[in-house]
Design a protein around this motif. Structure first.
Motif: not given
Length: 328
Positions: A193-220
């Protein structure tokens, strides 16, 4: 060709959506299905009156045994690359479920092979064809809210609870968790929708005891100074999807399908949306028949894979290597 002869790889949940839409088209014949699960095959056959259809446990055998023009791939994520390459090499067009692949390198190889062979390669991001998101994309492009300054994209889903014990939480099949799966649609909306190109990201993740990540919060941070927040929450009590696009002259707010335009000091506006004219499967078939260009090409879907990779790398997360998640 009189009818486009279609095969399907993977006959689990999402394949039923494709089967229904394909059955609505007069110029399509579903000729064969491939799935290692007899129950999955029987379910789709009985639901969509596909009695007599050719059945296979292995997709290669299907490709070798049945004359097909196109194949719809609805298998676990890490299988997409090899299956798509096999389908293209057999001379068929490909409609593939999201994510297109689990790495940028895989996506690029698929695109190169499709282009070399002259085959349609479309990815099943249905939001490209839905009125709400077509409106948002056109409104941003036309300057409805002025120069874009920030975007927030969020999806909440009971994904962790609903996928427990399934292939979606097995890293070797899923290639990741909520971000790689449902989150792929949200990344798609953010980029398309935006046509934007990302150049940098920072992120936090949590698995909540799952085999894979469930929650992710990312700044772009995008190349032209636009900033964005991407919130993909798989450990939630319900489904909720929101976007906010802010510009110098206003904002577009999307909340579970409802859109409003807001401007400083003015009453909110509910816009008139365009009508939906096609879907993933119809547009795929029409592209094969030369009625229009490929609506959701692999070249675009590769950018979704690329950003997903950037986010996982920023979190120090390698689901296909060890599934480990280093929490900062």
């Amino acid at each position: 060709m009189n009818k486009v002869r279609v095969g399907m790889i993977g006959t689990g949940g999402i394949s039923h959506w494709h089967a229904r839409q394909l059955k609505e088209l007069d110029d399509v014949e579903i000729c064969a299905i491939s799935d290692p699960s007899p129950q999955n095959r029987e379910n789709i056959i009985s639901e969509y009156q596909l009695e007599g259809i050719r059945q296979f446990t292995d997709h290669k055998e299907m490709l070798e045994s049945v004359d097909l023009d196109a194949v719809v791939i609805c298998s676990p994520h890490t299988l997409h690359f090899q299956q798509a390459m096999d389908v293209l090499n057999s001379g068929c067009h490909v409609l593939i479920e999201k994510p297109m692949a689990c790495s940028k390198d895989e996506a690029e190889q698929m695109i190169e092979r499709a282009e070399k062979l002259g085959k349609v390669l479309q990815v099943s991001y249905q939001r490209h064809l839905q009125p709400e998101f077509l409106f948002i994309r056109d409104a941003i492009a036309s300057g409805e809210i002025g120069k874009l300054t920030s975007v927030t994209a969020s999806l909440y889903q009971e994904w962790g609870q609903g996928t427990a014990g399934t292939w979606r939480q097995i890293p070797s099949l899923s290639g990741g968790g909520m971000l790689m799966d449902s989150g792929s649609h949200i990344i798609d909306v953010l980029l398309w929708t935006t046509g934007l190109t990302p150049v940098e990201v920072t992120t936090q993740m949590q698995k909540h005891n799952s085999p894979v990540e469930l929650d992710s919060f990312t700044s772009i941070r995008f190349e032209n100074g636009v900033v964005a927040g991407l919130n993909i929450v798989g450990y939630a009590p319900c489904w909720h999807e929101t976007y906010v696009f802010c510009g110098e002259n206003g904002g577009i707010f999307y909340d579970n399908g409802k859109i409003t335009i807001r401007r400083l000091g003015e009453e909110p506006i509910t816009p008139q949306l365009p009508k939906q004219t096609t879907n993933q499967d119809k547009s795929f078939i029409d592209a094969i028949l030369g009625k229009h260009e490929v609506k959701i090409p692999g070249q675009f879907a590769k950018e979704v894979v690329k950003l997903t990779e950037m986010i996982y790398q920023a979190a120090g997360y390698s689901p296909l290597e060890s599934g480990e998640l280093k929490l900062s």
